[in-house]
Design a protein around this motif. Structure first.
Motif, PDB file in Angstrom:
ATOM      1  N   UNK A 489      -0.274  13.493  -5.970  1.00 56.07           N
ATOM      2  CA  UNK A 489      -0.458  12.158  -5.414  1.00 56.07           C
ATOM      3  C   UNK A 489       0.834  11.382  -5.151  1.00 56.07           C
ATOM      4  N   UNK A 490       1.980  11.990  -5.379  1.00 51.72           N
ATOM      5  CA  UNK A 490       3.240  11.296  -5.099  1.00 51.72           C
ATOM      6  C   UNK A 490       3.964  11.998  -3.961  1.00 51.72           C
ATOM      7  N   UNK A 491       4.447  11.263  -2.982  1.00 51.29           N
ATOM      8  CA  UNK A 491       4.417   9.803  -2.827  1.00 51.29           C
ATOM      9  C   UNK A 491       2.997   9.262  -2.633  1.00 51.29           C
ATOM     10  N   UNK A 492       2.798   8.010  -3.034  1.00 50.91           N
ATOM     11  CA  UNK A 492       1.496   7.388  -2.850  1.00 50.91           C
ATOM     12  C   UNK A 492       1.287   7.072  -1.369  1.00 50.91           C
ATOM     13  N   UNK A 493       0.034   6.825  -1.020  1.00 47.41           N
ATOM     14  CA  UNK A 493      -0.314   6.679   0.395  1.00 47.41           C
ATOM     15  C   UNK A 493       0.056   5.310   0.953  1.00 47.41           C
ATOM     16  N   UNK A 494      -0.304   4.276   0.220  1.00 48.05           N
ATOM     17  CA  UNK A 494      -0.091   2.923   0.733  1.00 48.05           C
ATOM     18  C   UNK A 494       0.125   1.978  -0.430  1.00 48.05           C
ATOM     19  N   UNK A 495       1.025   1.029  -0.240  1.00 49.01           N
ATOM     20  CA  UNK A 495       1.216  -0.061  -1.194  1.00 49.01           C
ATOM     21  C   UNK A 495       0.685  -1.327  -0.545  1.00 49.01           C
ATOM     22  N   UNK A 496      -0.228  -1.997  -1.224  1.00 51.53           N
ATOM     23  CA  UNK A 496      -0.776  -3.266  -0.731  1.00 51.53           C
ATOM     24  C   UNK A 496      -0.166  -4.388  -1.551  1.00 51.53           C
ATOM     25  N   UNK A 497       0.479  -5.322  -0.870  1.00 50.07           N
ATOM     26  CA  UNK A 497       1.122  -6.419  -1.593  1.00 50.07           C
ATOM     27  C   UNK A 497       1.390  -7.568  -0.644  1.00 50.07           C
ATOM     28  N   UNK A 498       1.595  -8.744  -1.208  1.00 53.28           N
ATOM     29  CA  UNK A 498       1.981  -9.897  -0.407  1.00 53.28           C
ATOM     30  C   UNK A 498       3.392  -9.734   0.111  1.00 53.28           C
ATOM     31  N   UNK A 499       3.639 -10.310   1.284  1.00 50.24           N
ATOM     32  CA  UNK A 499       4.975 -10.188   1.873  1.00 50.24           C
ATOM     33  C   UNK A 499       6.032 -10.907   1.039  1.00 50.24           C
ATOM     34  N   UNK A 500       5.605 -11.803   0.133  1.00 48.61           N
ATOM     35  CA  UNK A 500       6.560 -12.618  -0.605  1.00 48.61           C
ATOM     36  C   UNK A 500       7.355 -11.832  -1.649  1.00 48.61           C
ATOM     37  N   UNK A 501       6.894 -10.617  -2.016  1.00 48.19           N
ATOM     38  CA  UNK A 501       7.680  -9.857  -3.001  1.00 48.19           C
ATOM     39  C   UNK A 501       8.234  -8.561  -2.413  1.00 48.19           C
TER      40      UNK A 501
END
Length: 896
Positions: A489-501
């Motif tokens: 599973x690495x690299x992971x597929x997608x990172x979901x996060x706010x643009x602020x960080x």
């Protein structure tokens, strides 16, 4: 077929379904499971945290992605966990101790850490439990913690490796210091807020002529330098006690003769030089700038360039030290600010103190004003790491959604400064450095237990451990370690996060992963915006507009909360939210429930299966299947683009506007008719359409769709769940432009007849005949029973043309007309009174608009869009008046 309750009750349905999914192991994945790997690691919330609306959006998006991936047959894992949140967690426990009349120093380090661990075991991680209420389908068997043993082993290994490579060092550098937390903090832990402060202007007298002040007889402008010396300005007057230079621009003619000379410090027995530096803006203020290298980052850089003396004037509590001399030593920095101004004024050196609004950095944990200061700290030299990370983005190994976020991210990496990683607190990963009795320093993967040696008291910045999260959560504990999870599973597929960080956390994960593994930690960074109120205003307790997502879930259900968040969450844009919008999406959930109940009443024992041959399909069947295929394609495209409003609008429009409002009404004709073969075809199509719709809805609204799907299919739950049913495959052959055009012609006719009823106060139950001329005559005539049923007509005739006749009303169609005999259909007197009243109102509204448009002042001065709105309004009113007048004329013909 399962009998459903009359009303949908989320509170009664959602918890049971979640427990069933979890107990059946549907959230869990193993590396050797079938399917293409797909992985997400949760951005670890603070162990101190509780679910807020930003978390709700972030985790809803992750859940939607992981649920769709499972349905697509991928080997999908979503790893949950929490961050130990060094400063935040320590503050929580310290407040508890303060309430008990003690503090951490009274307990000692070991006892204090035992207290923090006890608190963490009791209360920590509540946010992950709260995520279950939202429907988050994390693999709870894989829950991780940034301060557990496997993660701690990885942290120590990475620290030592970077130290051995010369990328971690200890040095005396300028950092952000919080006097309340008594620690260095990273830039992400500093909230820069506009605050009303002051700008104090004062003069430094010249050292070589303290009486006259004029150096070497130079001619100078009184506003900048003259008899009293050089004028400077500052928002922090107390820092002048640590000034070691005055800087001017090298090309500023006002100071050309003064560069290289000195001014006298008014409170200390020392002089400071006047230097020239390109950093100075000659257009700002007097063009001369005081330089305090120990307490300002820009001044520090100037100090390094000019080898200036450095004076740290404060201790850890922001109390001025003896180095500043009397009468300021021992004063708090803010009291010293007031006292410095008083003393400058007494010496005749204070020019002016004016109100000034400027950005002030505050500790994000305790809101104390931070103090830039020199300090011995541990740092990561980031340049090599940042360059490799930037290359990965430029080469397309990592993709940002939306793409516009890539440029500021790269700008950050290209200009990144070394990272302060040491913190002067006790809760966290202790720095693996030991100091010997003769000043030796050893950094080690194992503890050093030698006489006279002591470990560094500081701990690592929380971000140091959380930067390792994408691979430590998959079992990596240090150089050379490998696990099946990591390999799969690495690299992971997608990172979901706010643009602020992006800059603070995403950049660190990317840098360390590319450096250690030569691989990016994730292929896609999906940035969502910040959740704001319905007016676009930031949610804040002080504004009174904070929305608690758990309150929404309890009141309206998880499905409604999820859908309301997603429907406005376009990539990278802030997300407005109001409670009434969630209430509205609860109505959508109720609509789905009612659609399901009605469909099940028609279907009887019919289960989803193969579609009938196309030659057996009625017009409405071919239309709904075409619209279903278009919706599926739209939803799939929305997933690819991470465009959740597209997904939500497509599903909402199909379910409500097409399936519920039209197809279910149309299918009644055959379902309740005498032709069993036609009824069977209708049921088979309806079963497939409902099945596919519920599958498409499942990731977004998992609970109501699961309950309906089980009723539709007879699935018992457990491993037979919609959650792991196949994602709908495309059926491009179902796209049928002719059927859509034909059904739209029929829908137009029915819609206009319904509008005619509404405008003329005719009850839905009233039946009447219609004469129609239309370019779609063949289609309409072939579907006469459907037209009669949907439009509520007693009869319809299709003619080549229509003549206007007294006592009739004409309905305008798209490509034709329809004529209605009004006699006996309406109450003429009552209708005439109603229409007359509406005409009077329309004329009054029109007069008001004409008054505005006839006012030259309004037309010339009002914004163009406002003027255009009035012109559009006038056109609408004029059209309404024409329609009403035509209706009144038709009534008059009936009375003649």
């Amino acid at each position: 077929m399962t009998e459903l309750p009359k009303a949908y009750d989320p509170a009664a349905t959602e918890p049971d379904l979640y427990r069933d999914w979890e107990s059946a192991g549907l959230f869990h994945a193993e590396p050797d499971d079938a399917g293409e790997p797909f992985s997400i690691v949760i951005p670890p919330p603070n162990v101190t945290g509780s679910l807020h609306v930003g978390h709700a959006l972030d985790n809803t998006i992750q859940d939607v992605l992981i649920r769709q991936a499972r349905m697509q047959g991928r080997n999908a894992v979503w790893v949950p966990g929490t961050d130990h949140a060094g400063i935040a967690t320590q503050n929580v426990v310290e407040k508890q101790l303060a309430a008990e009349g003690t503090d951490r120093h009274a307990l000692g380090r070991e006892a204090f850490l035992e207290r923090v661990w006890a608190w963490r075991e009791e209360s920590g991680g509540q946010i992950l439990r709260q995520l279950r209420n939202l429907g988050a389908s994390c693999d709870w068997d894989r829950e991780a913690f940034t301060f557990d043993e496997p993660r701690s082993a990885a942290v120590r290994d990475v620290f030592v490796s970077l130290y051995e490579q010369g990328l971690i060092y200890r040095g005396n550098r300028l950092i952000n210091w919080c006097p309340r937390c008594r620690t260095a903090i990273s830039e992400i832990e500093v909230d820069h807020e506009d605050a009303r402060g002051e700008l104090a202007r004062f003069r430094y007298p010249y050292a070589d002529d303290p009486e006259s002040g004029v150096a070497g007889g130079a001619e100078a402008e009184p506003s900048t330098h003259g008899a009293a010396g050089i004028e400077v300005a500052t928002t922090r007057a107390e820092t002048m006690l640590g000034d070691t230079a005055i800087a001017v621009h090298p090309d500023d003619p006002r100071y050309a003769d003064l560069v290289g000379r000195e001014v006298r410090h008014p409170f200390q027995d020392r002089t400071i030089p006047v230097i020239a530096d390109d950093y100075v803006d000659p257009e700002f203020g007097s063009g001369a700038v005081k330089i305090t290298p120990a307490h300002d980052p820009n001044d520090h850089a100037i100090g390094l360039r000019h080898d200036l003396d450095v004076m740290d004037i404060m201790d850890d509590d922001a109390i001025l030290t003896d180095v500043v001399g009397a009468p300021f030593a021992g004063l708090d920095r803010f009291e010293a600010r007031r006292r410095v101004k008083e003393e400058l004024d007494a010496l005749g050196l204070l020019v002016e103190v004016e109100e000034h609004t400027h950005a002030v950095g505050h500790c994000s944990r305790c809101h104390t004003v931070i103090e830039p200061r020199l300090s011995d700290q541990w740092f990561v030299a980031v340049r090599q790491l940042a360059d490799k990370a930037a290359k990965a983005v430029r080469d397309g190994d990592v993709v940002f959604v939306p793409e516009s976020q890539a440029k500021p991210f790269l700008d950050w990496l290209d200009n990144l400064h070394d990272w302060t990683i040491s913190r002067q607190i006790w809760w966290g990963h202790r720095i693996p450095a030991w100091y010997g009795p003769d000043g030796q320093v050893e950094v080690s993967r194992t503890d050093i237990d030698r006489e006279g040696w002591a470990q560094d008291e500081d701990v690592l910045d929380t971000w140091f451990s959380s930067q390792l999260w994408p691979f430590t959560t998959l079992g990596w504990e240090g150089a050379g370690s490998s696990t099946p999870e990591l390999d799969t599973w690495f690299p992971t597929s997608v990172l979901v996060t706010g643009y602020d960080i992006n800059t603070f956390w995403v950049s660190r994960m990317l840098m360390i992963s590319v450096w250690l593994h030569d691989r990016v930690p994730f292929h896609v960074v999906h940035n969502h915006g910040l959740v704001r109120d319905e007016h676009g205003k930031k949610m804040s307790k002080s504004f009174g507009n904070v929305i608690d997502p758990l309150d929404l879930v309890h009141a309206y259900g998880a499905d409604a909360t999820r859908f309301a968040l997603l429907r406005s969450a376009a990539p990278g844009t802030d997300v407005p939210l109001a409670e009434e919008w969630v209430e509205g999406t609860k109505r959508f959930a109720n609509k789905l429930w009612n659609v399901g109940r009605f469909a099940l009443s028609i279907l009887g024992d019919t289960r989803p299966g193969d579609l009938p041959p196309v030659e057996d399909l009625a017009l409405e069947d071919r239309w709904i299947l075409s619209r279903l295929e278009a919706t599926r394609a739209l939803v799939d495209a929305g997933y690819v683009a991470y465009d959740w409003p597209v997904v939500c609008r497509g599903l909402y429009h199909f379910a409500w506007d097409e399936l519920a409002d039209w197809y279910l009404e149309a299918v009644k004709v055959r379902a309740y008719g005498d032709d069993e073969a036609a009824a069977a075809v209708a049921r088979r199509v309806l079963a497939v359409v409902l099945d596919d719709l519920l599958r498409l809805l499942s990731p977004v609204m998992p609970f109501v769709s699961e309950a309906l799907w089980r009723a539709l299919t007879g699935a018992p739950g457990g491993r037979e769940s919609l959650m792991v049913a196949a994602w709908p495959e495309g059926r491009p052959a179902d796209l049928d432009a002719d059927a859509v055009a034909a059904f739209d012609a029929m829908r137009d006719l029915v819609t206009e007849v319904r509008r005619f009823r509404s405008q003329n106060g005719i009850a839905p139950s009233a039946r009447f005949e219609l004469a129609v001329t239309s370019v779609a005559r063949d289609v309409l005539e072939a579907n006469t029973p459907l037209v009669l049923s949907l439009a509520g007509l007693s009869g319809v005739s299709f003619v080549d043309g229509l003549e206007e006749r007294p006592g009739t009303s004409t309905i305008v169609l798209d490509g034709g007309q329809a004529q209605v005999e009004l006699a006996g259909l309406i109450d003429v007197a009552a209708e005439r009174a109603r229409i007359t009243k509406e005409i009077e109102k329309a004329r009054g509204d029109l007069a008001k608009v004409d008054g505005k448009l006839g006012n030259a002042g309004f037309v010339d001065r009002a914004p163009a869009e406002v003027v255009q709105q009035q012109r559009d309004r006038r056109s609408e009113l004029a059209h309404t008046l024409d329609e009403l007048t035509t209706q009144l004329d038709a009534l008059a013909a009936l009375e003649s």
